[in-house]
Design an enzyme around this catalytic site. Structure first.
Site, PDB file in Angstrom:
ATOM      1  N   THR A 252       0.853  -1.193   0.000  1.00 14.79           N
ATOM      2  CA  THR A 252       0.000   0.000   0.000  1.00 14.79           C
ATOM      3  C   THR A 252       0.885   1.238   0.000  1.00 14.79           C
ATOM      4  O   THR A 252       1.856   1.317   0.751  1.00 14.79           O
ATOM      5  CB  THR A 252      -0.936   0.029   1.231  1.00 14.79           C
ATOM      6  OG1 THR A 252      -1.755  -1.149   1.180  1.00 14.79           O
ATOM      7  CG2 THR A 252      -1.837   1.243   1.209  1.00 14.79           C
TER       8      THR A 252
ATOM      9  N   PHE B 252       1.195   5.197   0.694  1.00 17.42           N
ATOM     10  CA  PHE B 252       0.569   6.251   1.495  1.00 17.42           C
ATOM     11  C   PHE B 252       1.143   7.608   1.090  1.00 17.42           C
ATOM     12  O   PHE B 252       2.327   7.705   0.777  1.00 17.42           O
ATOM     13  CB  PHE B 252       0.883   6.053   2.988  1.00 17.42           C
ATOM     14  CG  PHE B 252       0.269   4.817   3.588  1.00 17.42           C
ATOM     15  CD1 PHE B 252       0.847   3.572   3.402  1.00 17.42           C
ATOM     16  CD2 PHE B 252      -0.890   4.899   4.359  1.00 17.42           C
ATOM     17  CE1 PHE B 252       0.290   2.425   3.962  1.00 17.42           C
ATOM     18  CE2 PHE B 252      -1.449   3.770   4.931  1.00 17.42           C
ATOM     19  CZ  PHE B 252      -0.862   2.531   4.718  1.00 17.42           C
TER      20      PHE B 252
END
Ligand code: PEP
Ligand code: MN
Length: 578
Positions: free
Chosen positions: A483, A485
């Site tokens: 992921t 960010f």
């Protein structure tokens, strides 16, 4: 000498160690379960951020050391090494510049901001070391020089303790114990190869020491592949392997002109080879849950420059132990306190109102795609992206201590995590699956209820925070689960050069409009790493485009590009430069 005598082993510690069975006590995991972090000139060793220490074997001159320091800093080193007192096998070899060398190191720190590390070879050098450098190294040959160990223990400054040429891990830990028994716990264990029967390398790098030490001690681990192999082209492969095996830091010898080096030229990397290695480490580190942070020193400066009135906090979504929490710590370390929020909008509001200085928001996942809500909030709020971090999402099965797999009747996890572990869960059709709001709340629920028949899906970090046991690691179906960010903040005018820009723009509703914008990137040879369309808020069937560019187009130097883009698009806004 200014000794830190009052720190010697306390009565409470004595009581605690009397129950520890191993001969190493203060340095043992039993004495302290959480990892120790050692700070050298604001750089933390033993966190999620891999630390690169680089420099020549010996400081040979001011120019030589400064040239190398600037090069290694450019490529990602955050600490500089260089010997001023060299323990050479031959008394006729170069012995080091001694105090002159230490002065050069102090000057390098002043000019480059790199903390400096050097070897101490005698108790008599203690005052000079404390005056000029940030950390001392005990060399392999001195690992069992007990007077020197006691001395650095009393000095209280960070110590890189190398493993002896033919020392067992147990003997090495006992040497660390000597330092810690004097009240100094700022110790980094450095494996640098041991002597075996194998002559093809200078020593044999014992990488298995990493998992062995992880279990035995709370101290951080550094690997020195330069002295371990003794041969330039063997250094990078072993450095990469060390990171994959879980090392916290690497110490690498680098020289601008290794053929003329006064010591260890054959094992010294050229600066650009060190740069190549750093790029590889950058890619490898997230696989094992760590990062190589090329902006480490810039961030320290940014945090130090914060006004005393500004809150040193970062808002993230979810509870402590969530992947967003991990991203916040991975990006900022401990200098900025992570603050838990309930919604993404709460994060944006907290940053807008200044109750939090920064926000950490997920933008996209490698398997499930973009988190559109955050793109929309970026469009709505006038905040800037100031950085990014990519975290590997690695799920563990978490239970209470000594729970067996056969005891488990229920598994708790949030729907995305449950679907990411589908194949794993399908093996156990009789186990009930219980959806909850987040991985960290799954772990907390099991912790709080004392339920020994339930397991949670969550990060290893959540298991650590809640003091729970990891029954199985990496249970996600696809290991390529990352992921990305964004770090958001209020805009500050700062025109330091960066490498990436995120923008949003819309185009007129006419043929070729988007192509015209793309043509501008092509003309200026700007690499587009992401392009995504989103409906415009409140304008059905009209679209905004988000683009990530590998160029600093918000910088004044790129004004012509910006002018052309403004001509070809509508509502162009720079979301961030980082
Ligand atoms: C050094 O770091 O330059 C050095 C002499 O190391 P070791 O003690 O590991 O040989
Ligand atoms: Mn050396």
């Amino acid at each position: 000498m200014n000794l830190v005598l009052e720190n010697r082993i306390t009565e409470a510690q004595k009581e605690k160690i009397s129950h520890i069975k191993t001969s190493h006590k203060l340095v043992s995991r039993e004495f302290k379960s959480e990892n120790t972090q050692v700070k050298i000139n604001q750089v933390v060793i033993g966190s999620d951020r891999i630390v690169l220490i680089a420099g020549p074997c010996a400081v040979e001159s001011h120019d030589q050391a400064m040239t190398i320091a600037k090069e290694v800093k450019k490529y990602g080193a955050v600490l500089f090494r260089g010997g001023a007192y060299k323990p050479r096998s031959s008394p006729y070899s170069f012995q080091g510049l001694e105090e002159e060398g230490l002065k050069i190191l102090a000057n390098i720190r002043e000019k480059t901001g790199l903390g400096v590390v050097t070897e101490i070879t005698s108790v008599s050098q203690a005052d000079l070391m404390m005056k000029y450098v940030d950390a001392v190294q005990i060399g392999a040959r001195n690992m069992q020089n007990f007077e020197l160990l006691k001395c650095v223990g009393r000095m209280g400054m960070p110590v890189v303790l190398k493993r002896g040429l033919a020392s067992t891990i147990q003997e090495w830990l006992m040497s660390a114990e000597y330092i810690m028994a004097e009240g100094n716990s700022h110790i980094i264990l450095c494996e640098r190869g041991i002597r075996t029967f194998e002559p093809y390398t200078r020593n044999t790098l014992d990488l298995s020491a990493i998992p062995v030490l992880r279990q035995l001690t709370h101290l951080p681990i550094m690997i020195d592949p330069s002295h371990a192999t003794g041969i330039r082209e063997k250094v990078s492969p072993m450095a990469r392997a060390a990171v994959a095996a879980g090392a916290d830091a690497l110490m690498i010898e680098v020289h601008n002109d290794p053929d003329k080096a006064l010591s260890d030229g054959a094992q010294s990397l050229y600066p650009d080879q060190f740069g190549q290695l750093a790029r590889d480490i950058y890619v490898i580190a997230p696989v094992v849950g760590k990062q190589l942070d090329f902006d480490y020193l810039k961030k320290i400066e940014m945090i130090n420059n914060l006004d005393a009135k500004e809150s040193k906090t970062a808002a993230f979504i979810g509870e402590y132990g969530s992947y967003s929490h991990k991203a916040s710590i991975g990006y900022f370390g401990d200098e900025i306190k992570p603050v838990s929020m309930k919604t993404f909008r709460d994060i944006f509001n907290a940053v807008r109102h200044g109750s939090c200085q920064y926000g950490v928001v997920p933008l996209e996942n490698s398997l499930s795609g973009s988190i559109h809500e955050n793109y929309d909030l970026l469009q709505e709020y006038n905040l800037k992206i100031i950085g990014e971090i990519t975290i590997r999402v690695k799920h563990a099965l978490i239970t209470h201590e000594n729970v067996l797999k056969s005891d488990i009747k229920r598994i708790l996890g949030p729907p995305p995590a449950l679907s990411q572990c589908r194949n794993y869960l399908d093996q156990y059709p009789d186990i009930e699956i219980v959806p909850v709001t987040s991985t960290s709340s799954a772990v907390r629920q099991i912790k709080d209820s004392g339920d020994r028949q339930s397991a949670a899906i969550g990060s290893a970090m959540a298991a650590g925070i809640f003091g729970m046991n990891i029954l199985e690691e990496s249970i996600e179906d696809n290991p390529r689960n990352y992921t990305r960010f964004a770090i958001i903040a209020k805009e500050k005018t700062d025109y330091k050069k960066v490498t990436k820009t995120s923008i949003i723009f819309s185009t007129g509703n006419k043929p070729g409009a988007l192509f015209e914008v793309m043509k501008v990137f092509s003309e200026y040879e700007i690499n587009l790493v992401k392009l995504e369309s989103r409906p415009m808020l409140g304008k059905p069937w009209e679209y905004m485009f988000y683009a990530d560019l590998e160029a600093d187009i918000g910088h004044p130097d790129f004004e012509p590009v910006m002018d052309r883009l403004k001509e070809k698009s509508e509502n162009l806004r720079v979301l961030g430069r980082y």
